[in-house]
Design an enzyme around this catalytic site. Sequence first.
Site, short mmCIF file in Angstrom:
data_model
loop_
_atom_site.label_atom_id
_atom_site.label_comp_id
_atom_site.label_asym_id
_atom_site.label_seq_id
_atom_site.Cartn_x
_atom_site.Cartn_y
_atom_site.Cartn_z
N HIS A 173 2.49 13.21 -3.10
CA HIS A 173 1.19 13.20 -2.40
C HIS A 173 -0.07 13.74 -3.50
CE1 HIS A 173 3.19 12.44 1.34
NE2 HIS A 173 3.71 13.68 1.21
N ASP B 255 8.20 7.30 2.22
CA ASP B 255 7.98 8.74 2.71
C ASP B 255 8.44 8.77 4.15
OD1 ASP B 255 7.45 11.11 3.49
OD2 ASP B 255 5.23 11.04 2.88
#
Length: 447
Positions: A269, A320
């Site tokens: 991230h 993800d």
Amino acid sequence: VTTYWCELAWLGSTVVDAGVEIEIEAGIIAAIRTGVTTPADQARRLAGVTLPGFANAHSHAFHRVLRGRTHEAGRGSFWTWRDQMYDIAARLTPDNYHRLARAAYGEMAMAGITAVGEFHYVHHQAGGTPYDDENAMAEALLAAADAAGIRLTLLDTCYLHGGLRGGGPVALDGVQRRFGDGTVERWAERAGELGNGERVRIGAAVHSVRAVSPAAIDLIADWAEGRGAPLHAHVSEQPAENDACLAAHGRTPVEVFESALGPLFTAVHATHLTASDRTRLGATASTCCLCPTTERDLADGVARAADLRAEGARLALGSDSHAMIDMFEEARAVELNERLVSGERGRHTPAELAAMATEAGHAALGWPDSGRITIGATADLTTVGLDSVRLSGTAPEHVLAAAIFAATAADVTHVVVGGDVIVADGQHLTLDVAGELRASIDEVLDV
Ligand SMILES: [Zn+2]
């Protein structure tokens, strides 16, 4: 020796359109010949443009159940989404997780993904008691990737605390108890039982600064470094994580990971960083794995990818939460999100975006010899058809840009892993992936 003939192929710096023969020996690219106008064997003709196989550097396979199921509850945030995700995590068993992951990895294979990094933390039974085989869940995932035909880097994740509140860690609660090994030593012992294979790498992961203390992070960094294994961590996905970390440790998450930073480290991230965090990640040649389709789904924010790269960080991509599984969409979203925020086009070239989805992702997953079409690299290939309404009419010199900015996972026609075909004409050769997704998702929801 197997030889494939590619109508067009991206050989790193450029797309070659004169016909490219790729000769494969024992799963490795042994020779590349350009200017071969006709294929020697029609059966091994790859029409369209052939790219290196994609690396999906950040996956939680079980999140696939959530697709389409989290959008109707009205307003919410990352934290309300997390409650829905926990409900699914509570339902998993080694058997149903194996079938679910096999289907999810099958979907990845059909999307051109030839290696996945599974950030795996659902280790134990509900309540936290280990299974008789305490790596039963990891083995379910390893077998799933094997059945789908793709490489797997199992990032065995240490998860010890339920969060940081009031300046310190709180105990695991509810479903989180099945994530925890109790101590970092017990995590290391369990994870140490897993070994690399021909298409398997074992890496380490730290769930986040919310779940692991700075001292334990240092031990995990040593464990990974001693094995030359990749180490991944969720880093600064949400402002609340940064606030809690500063309150507890007086440092940003990147600063807490200081001992782990380096070419084997991946910050997943990396959305809410300070300028000095970016400098640290860049100066240590760490990787940042961006997951833009998830980050937008969860209202996380936009990472400053161009700034990270300018500082020296490598950039990789992950699907993800599997809100969708499409590496073209992940790649273009990095650029298009920054266009919206910066008012500027062209912060990343098509080749740079393609490298995120291929070479950089593989390197972050412990496959330094994968993700490019060069002699000596693993023979992992993804072919994109150019006949669809999305790509028809593209001139050869614009093929890479057209693929990155307009292709979808559905345009992937052929996928080769280690010289073996796993997807042909858009179909997985051994799995009915859509059928398996339906059955395995129903099975988990029935628990
Ligand atoms: Zn994640």
